[in-house]
Each structure stands twice: as C-alpha cells, then as structure tokens.
Design an enzyme around this catalytic site. Structure first.
Site, mmCIF file in Angstrom:
data_model
loop_
_atom_site.group_PDB
_atom_site.id
_atom_site.type_symbol
_atom_site.label_atom_id
_atom_site.label_comp_id
_atom_site.label_asym_id
_atom_site.label_seq_id
_atom_site.Cartn_x
_atom_site.Cartn_y
_atom_site.Cartn_z
ATOM 1 N N HIS A 1 0.845 -1.273 0.005
ATOM 2 C CA HIS A 1 0.053 -0.002 -0.114
ATOM 3 C C HIS A 1 0.919 1.127 0.232
ATOM 4 C CE1 HIS A 1 -3.928 -2.196 1.397
ATOM 5 N NE2 HIS A 1 -3.341 -2.722 0.762
ATOM 6 N N GLU B 1 0.901 3.948 1.846
ATOM 7 C CA GLU B 1 1.112 4.226 3.156
ATOM 8 C C GLU B 1 2.431 3.493 3.408
ATOM 9 O OE1 GLU B 1 -3.507 4.348 3.339
ATOM 10 O OE2 GLU B 1 -1.820 3.194 2.170
ATOM 11 N N CYS C 1 -6.437 1.409 5.323
ATOM 12 C CA CYS C 1 -7.075 -0.015 5.741
ATOM 13 C C CYS C 1 -6.471 -0.382 7.254
ATOM 14 C CB CYS C 1 -6.476 -1.171 4.648
ATOM 15 S SG CYS C 1 -4.790 -1.535 4.802
ATOM 16 N N CYS D 1 -2.533 -0.842 7.462
ATOM 17 C CA CYS D 1 -1.930 0.543 7.338
ATOM 18 C C CYS D 1 -2.124 1.500 8.654
ATOM 19 C CB CYS D 1 -2.108 1.360 6.329
ATOM 20 S SG CYS D 1 -1.436 0.518 4.638
#
Length: 141
Positions: free
Chosen positions: A68, A70, A96, A99
């Site tokens: 991801h 992040e 999510c 993260c």
C-alpha cells in the site's frame, strides 16, 4: 493533497491508484504509492490475483502482490533514515486496518484523506490510538 494525487499516478495497481505523503513542520519527508515490491513484475503484466479470485475491496489483503502507498512511504522513510514521528499523512484514500496499525506505531499524529475505503476497524484503531482522521472531501474510492 494535490501532491498525494500526483504521487498516485505512479501506482502500478490495476484496482486502485493510491498516493501518500508524510509531512512534518511543513516539509514533505517522503512519498509512497501502491504497487509491487522493487524488482517484481508489475500487475499490469501478470494480472491481479484479487481480481481473478473476485475478492471484494477491503478483504484478504494478504492476497495481493503489492504494498500500500502508506506502507511504501513508511518504508522509504526507514530506508533513508528519516524520522516521521509526529508527522502528518496525506493519503488519497482512507487507510486500511493494516496501514492504520503501522501509522499508529510510526508516531503519526494525524491522517488527512480524500476517498473512502470500507474498513471500520481502521477508524476504530485510529480513534483508540488518538490519531486524528480527517476527511478532506473528494468522494468514494
């Protein structure tokens, strides 16, 4: 947030293009976008396993070849020895739960996001950890 949207254009994900930046004291510390780890074949060439298995958004994150945005931003900070503690995240989508946990442990104090993401547990974790989650508008996914 505009810079995060530009960073998202580098994404190699077939499902969703996400960009993230970490800012501290009005300085951009690092950026990240979602995509496969360095050296791996991009999903555009090998296909999306999550699409093939018809996995809904927000479920079974472990069945994805990519990281991801992040996660990539936090990894870039670590690789280059940049402290992000006390910083702010600007992300094109709400994080999510995976993260969210990383963001909390990294010492981030606030998360600005635009697009929504279906993960109530992430919002609950941010709330309990005292990380401010701030929607700047922008619409769904």
């Amino acid at each position: 947030m505009e810079i995060a949207r530009v960073v998202a254009k580098r994404s190699t994900c077939l499902r969703r293009q996400v960009g993230a930046i970490i800012v501290k004291e009005k300085r951009i510390l690092c950026t990240g976008y979602n995509g496969v780890p360095s050296g791996l074949t991009h999903c555009g060439e090998v296909g999306c396993l999550r699409e093939q298995l018809q996995i809904p958004s927000g479920e079974r994150h472990e069945l994805c070849r990519g990281l991801h945005a992040e996660q990539n931003a936090i990894i870039q900070a670590a690789l280059h020895g940049v402290s992000i503690e006390g910083g702010s995240f600007y992300i094109t989508h709400r994080p999510c739960v995976l993260c969210a946990k990383m963001i909390c442990n990294a010492g981030i104090k606030e998360v600005y996001f635009q697009g929504d993401y279906p993960d109530q547990l992430a919002a609950d974790i941010f709330s309990e950890a005292g990380v401010e989650l701030i929607c700047t508008g922008g619409g769904k996914e």
